[in-house]
Motif scaffolding. Structure first.
Motif, mmCIF file in Angstrom:
data_model
loop_
_atom_site.group_PDB
_atom_site.id
_atom_site.type_symbol
_atom_site.label_atom_id
_atom_site.label_comp_id
_atom_site.label_asym_id
_atom_site.label_seq_id
_atom_site.Cartn_x
_atom_site.Cartn_y
_atom_site.Cartn_z
ATOM 1 N N ASP A 142 72.601 135.228 62.465
ATOM 2 C CA ASP A 142 73.464 136.152 61.735
ATOM 3 C C ASP A 142 73.405 137.522 62.398
ATOM 4 O OD1 ASP A 142 74.156 134.301 59.675
ATOM 5 O OD2 ASP A 142 72.197 134.671 58.739
ATOM 6 N N VAL A 143 74.542 138.230 62.362
ATOM 7 C CA VAL A 143 74.632 139.577 62.939
ATOM 8 C C VAL A 143 75.201 140.483 61.857
ATOM 9 C CG1 VAL A 143 75.640 141.040 64.725
ATOM 10 C CG2 VAL A 143 74.951 138.689 65.265
ATOM 11 N N ALA A 144 74.457 141.562 61.523
ATOM 12 C CA ALA A 144 74.906 142.499 60.496
ATOM 13 C C ALA A 144 76.081 143.308 61.006
ATOM 14 C CB ALA A 144 73.768 143.417 60.102
ATOM 15 N N LEU A 145 77.109 143.393 60.175
ATOM 16 C CA LEU A 145 78.318 144.152 60.546
ATOM 17 C C LEU A 145 78.422 145.466 59.769
ATOM 18 C CD1 LEU A 145 80.909 141.217 60.597
ATOM 19 C CD2 LEU A 145 79.575 142.148 62.498
ATOM 20 N N GLY A 146 77.538 145.679 58.794
ATOM 21 C CA GLY A 146 77.588 146.859 57.950
ATOM 22 C C GLY A 146 78.190 146.536 56.594
ATOM 23 N N ASP A 147 77.869 147.437 55.655
ATOM 24 C CA ASP A 147 78.371 147.266 54.288
ATOM 25 C C ASP A 147 77.940 145.912 53.700
ATOM 26 O OD1 ASP A 147 79.611 149.731 54.438
ATOM 27 O OD2 ASP A 147 81.518 148.858 55.143
ATOM 28 N N GLY A 148 76.806 145.376 54.163
ATOM 29 C CA GLY A 148 76.266 144.153 53.598
ATOM 30 C C GLY A 148 76.936 142.886 54.079
ATOM 31 N N THR A 149 77.796 142.986 55.086
ATOM 32 C CA THR A 149 78.439 141.782 55.622
ATOM 33 C C THR A 149 77.744 141.356 56.905
ATOM 34 O OG1 THR A 149 80.056 143.073 56.861
ATOM 35 C CG2 THR A 149 80.667 142.405 54.623
ATOM 36 N N TYR A 150 77.840 140.022 57.161
ATOM 37 C CA TYR A 150 77.198 139.451 58.345
ATOM 38 C C TYR A 150 78.152 138.451 59.004
ATOM 39 C CZ TYR A 150 72.791 141.418 56.775
ATOM 40 O OH TYR A 150 71.781 142.281 56.383
ATOM 41 N N ALA A 151 78.023 138.416 60.335
ATOM 42 C CA ALA A 151 78.757 137.401 61.114
ATOM 43 C C ALA A 151 77.778 136.301 61.462
ATOM 44 C CB ALA A 151 79.339 138.015 62.379
ATOM 45 N N SER A 152 78.068 135.058 61.056
ATOM 46 C CA SER A 152 77.174 133.928 61.290
ATOM 47 C C SER A 152 77.774 133.002 62.354
ATOM 48 C CB SER A 152 76.966 133.145 59.992
ATOM 49 O OG SER A 152 76.379 133.973 59.004
ATOM 50 N N VAL A 153 76.930 132.548 63.298
ATOM 51 C CA VAL A 153 77.355 131.665 64.385
ATOM 52 C C VAL A 153 76.856 130.255 64.089
ATOM 53 C CG1 VAL A 153 77.230 131.194 66.851
ATOM 54 C CG2 VAL A 153 77.245 133.566 66.040
ATOM 55 N N TRP A 154 77.804 129.263 63.987
ATOM 56 C CA TRP A 154 77.496 127.886 63.670
ATOM 57 C C TRP A 154 77.925 126.988 64.842
ATOM 58 C CZ3 TRP A 154 75.556 126.002 58.889
ATOM 59 C CH2 TRP A 154 75.359 126.990 57.930
ATOM 60 N N ALA A 155 77.148 125.871 65.039
ATOM 61 C CA ALA A 155 77.486 124.955 66.141
ATOM 62 C C ALA A 155 77.040 123.546 65.830
ATOM 63 C CB ALA A 155 76.834 125.422 67.430
ATOM 64 N N HIS A 156 77.826 122.555 66.323
ATOM 65 C CA HIS A 156 77.436 121.160 66.286
ATOM 66 C C HIS A 156 76.523 120.894 67.487
ATOM 67 C CE1 HIS A 156 81.171 120.940 63.846
ATOM 68 N NE2 HIS A 156 80.540 119.911 63.224
ATOM 69 N N ARG A 157 75.427 120.129 67.220
ATOM 70 C CA ARG A 157 74.544 119.755 68.325
ATOM 71 C C ARG A 157 75.048 118.397 68.844
ATOM 72 N NH1 ARG A 157 70.560 121.622 64.395
ATOM 73 N NH2 ARG A 157 69.709 123.642 65.073
ATOM 74 N N TRP A 158 76.037 118.499 69.790
ATOM 75 C CA TRP A 158 76.755 117.310 70.252
ATOM 76 C C TRP A 158 75.842 116.353 71.022
ATOM 77 C CZ3 TRP A 158 80.993 116.010 68.042
ATOM 78 C CH2 TRP A 158 81.871 116.987 67.529
ATOM 79 N N GLY A 159 74.851 116.830 71.632
ATOM 80 C CA GLY A 159 73.944 115.922 72.342
ATOM 81 C C GLY A 159 73.257 114.968 71.384
ATOM 82 N N TRP A 160 72.824 115.486 70.250
ATOM 83 C CA TRP A 160 72.150 114.639 69.280
ATOM 84 C C TRP A 160 73.135 113.746 68.561
ATOM 85 C CZ3 TRP A 160 72.245 113.585 64.089
ATOM 86 C CH2 TRP A 160 71.173 112.886 63.593
ATOM 87 N N LEU A 161 74.331 114.286 68.146
ATOM 88 C CA LEU A 161 75.313 113.522 67.393
ATOM 89 C C LEU A 161 75.801 112.309 68.189
ATOM 90 C CD1 LEU A 161 77.484 116.391 65.834
ATOM 91 C CD2 LEU A 161 75.906 114.841 64.625
ATOM 92 N N ILE A 162 76.158 112.502 69.414
ATOM 93 C CA ILE A 162 76.682 111.395 70.222
ATOM 94 C C ILE A 162 75.546 110.441 70.589
ATOM 95 C CG2 ILE A 162 77.880 110.794 72.360
ATOM 96 C CD1 ILE A 162 79.269 113.526 72.230
ATOM 97 N N GLY A 163 74.378 111.023 70.836
ATOM 98 C CA GLY A 163 73.229 110.163 71.165
ATOM 99 C C GLY A 163 72.812 109.302 69.986
ATOM 100 N N TYR A 164 72.877 109.831 68.819
ATOM 101 C CA TYR A 164 72.489 109.077 67.639
ATOM 102 C C TYR A 164 73.477 107.932 67.396
ATOM 103 C CZ TYR A 164 71.019 107.979 62.900
ATOM 104 O OH TYR A 164 70.573 107.310 61.766
#
Length: 545
Positions: free
Chosen positions: A455-477
């Motif tokens: 998460d990255v604080a943007l001010g005024d109590g808001t945050y930018a969150s970075v989400w990702a699929h772990r494709w190596g595990w998903l396809i491997g599974y």
């Protein structure tokens, strides 16, 4: 005493008559031989005329011989030739008029009294066809110039000659005692004037002939000079950035044709930016560009296929010829990045072949051409990098971030307000990561297949969150479990591309799969994706100012 010639009274002891100059024999002296009563010269035995002065000395009552012209012509032909190129058949010294024998020193024939042409007293007789001797008189020259009155007496005439009598010279007139003979001054002056006129006419003809020859020689010389003269020929040339005054090489122009002497011409000459430099003789030519010049900054040009037909026709050796109205050569610069080594080498070799005064330094220009291309390549790379950098810059409503250069041209970005999604350009259904904004930090971090990386604080109590699929595990599974769910099916190429992007090329899908198979679905390599995306995205994300 009385002069036997002019009957003037003279003294008894005089040796010559004071009036006419006749030689006087002393009184009582026995004459050893007959003398001419006119000039006192000794007479040949039986002579009818004085061979010295031509006066008739025939005894009283005896008529002088009247020679015939045709006999004289035959005698003259025998002595001098017939005037048609035939040589004389005999060389006896005879009178050309009457054929009587004569002495080489006789000015006049003793038989007929005719003047022997080209002779004077004391000088040998010369043939009419020969050049006048130093003793030949102007009267003789005048007679020879005007030729006989009858055209058949001239050289080259044929046919019978009329028998025309030649009168003998008349005897000297007698004068009363004490009266001096009158000299015919007018006749003498007339002869002199005639001689001068004949000489003037002859001289005028000679001058005219010499002047005509001089004019002909001058015309021939001028024609030769015009044929051999080299003329400066100016053509029209245009090429952006090419200036020979600033160090560019001259334009090589091939000249093919024929000059005015009939010689074939095939050569290369060099032309300046002003179109000067060609030197051509009279003739017809075809001009074409033999190759590219090199501008001072190293620019190489396309070679046009234009052919100019020109003619050099001036007769003035000093004339310059301007053929700019007959066409022009236009050269276009070649893009520096597109110039080949062969083109640079060919242009440099042509520049080196120009050795005339003012030629450019071919080695310097070749180096400039190479440097120009290298500079262009560097500039293009810088531009591409800048364009790539700009393409990496992602701007949302309240934040921004930069993606890694490893993804240049391989990802697509979709921005919707503060929501950003980055996917594979090759496989758009495979998302690398996304960014969302919410108030406060992320409470649910997800699972092994899909998680929040930071998460990255943007001010005024808001945050930018970075989400990702772990494709190596998903396809491997899905591979390990032999899933039959169509949503779990991915090609090997899809798996390799998405894992390569999420790990920056640090880990391959095969290595994650194999490790999962070996460790019952567990692999530390799966979390390389977290590390790479956190470093490239989370740490570069910041609020907009």
């Amino acid at each position: 005493m009385i002069c036997p010639t002019c009957h003037a009274e003279i003294s008894d002891d005089a040796l010559f008559c004071s009036s006419c100059g006749t030689k006087i024999e002393p009184v009582g002296a026995a004459a050893s031989a007959a003398v001419c009563p006119q000039c006192g010269a000794e007479l040949a035995p039986g002579a009818l005329f004085c061979s010295h002065c031509g006066a008739s000395v025939a005894p009283a009552g005896v008529p002088a011989a009247v020679p015939m012209v045709d006999d004289a012509a035959q005698a003259a032909a025998a002595l001098w030739g017939d005037g048609q190129g035939a040589t004389p058949t005999r060389r006896a010294l005879v009178c050309p008029s009457c054929g009587a024998p004569v002495s080489p020193t006789d000015p006049y024939c003793p038989a007929c009294g005719v003047r022997l042409l080209g002779s004077r007293a004391g000088s040998p007789q010369s043939a009419p066809s020969a050049q006048p001797s130093a003793d030949t008189t102007m009267v003789d020259i005048a007679r020879e110039a005007v030729a006989p009155a009858d055209p058949r007496l001239r050289s080259g005439s044929t046919g019978p000659m009329p028998r025309v009598a030649v009168p003998a010279p008349s005897a000297a007139p007698s004068h009363d005692d004490g009266e001096k003979p009158r000299r015919n001054v007018g006749k003498t002056v007339g002869i002199v004037v005639g001689v001068i006129a004949v000489a003037a006419l002859a001289g005028g003809g000679l001058w005219y002939a010499l002047d005509a020859q001089r004019q002909q020689d001058e015309a021939t010389q001028q024609a030769e000079q015009a044929t051999q003269a080299l003329h400066s020929v100016t053509i029209a040339v245009a090429a952006e950035g090419w200036n020979t005054d600033e160090g560019a090489s001259r334009l090589p122009v091939r000249v093919v044709g024929t000059n005015s002497t009939g010689e074939a011409v095939d050569e290369t000459q060099y032309v300046t930016t002003a179109g000067t430099g060609l030197m051509l003789r009279q003739g017809s030519y075809q001009l074409s560009v033999a190759g590219s010049p090199i501008a001072a900054d190293g620019t190489i040009y396309t070679v046009p296929d234009t052919v100019l037909d020109i003619t050099v026709a001036t007769d003035n050796p000093g004339d310059a010829v301007d053929v700019t109205s007959q066409g022009s050569f236009t050269l276009t610069p070649i893009d520096a990045l597109e110039v080949t080594d062969d083109q640079i080498l060919a242009a440099a070799q042509l520049a080196a072949a120009d050795t005339a005064d003012g030629h450019a330094d071919a080695d310097t220009l070749r180096a400039a051409a190479v440097q120009r291309r290298e500079d262009a390549a560097a500039a293009k790379q810088e531009q591409q990098e800048q364009e790539s950098y700009d393409s990496r810059h992602v701007v949302a409503d309240s934040y921004e971030f930069y993606m890694p250069s490893y993804w240049d041209g391989r990802v697509t970005v979709q921005v919707d307000g503060d929501h950003v999604s980055v996917c594979s350009a090759k496989y758009p259904d495979l998302e690398l990561f996304n960014v969302t904004v919410q108030r406060g930090t992320t409470q649910a971090v997800g699972d092994v297949g899909y998680a929040c990386l930071g998460d990255v604080a943007l001010g005024d109590g808001t945050y930018a969150s970075v989400w990702a699929h772990r494709w190596g595990w998903l396809i491997g599974y899905a591979y390990m479990t032999n899933s039959t769910d169509p949503n779990d099916y991915y090609t090997m190429d899809e798996a390799e591309e998405i894992v390569d992007l999420q790990t920056g090329g640090n880990v391959t899908y095969e290595s994650i799969r194999d490790e999962m198979v070996a460790n019952d679905g567990n692999s530390d390599l799966v979390f390389v994706t977290d590390d790479y995306l956190y470093a490239c995205i989370v740490e570069s994300l910041q609020p907009l100012e």
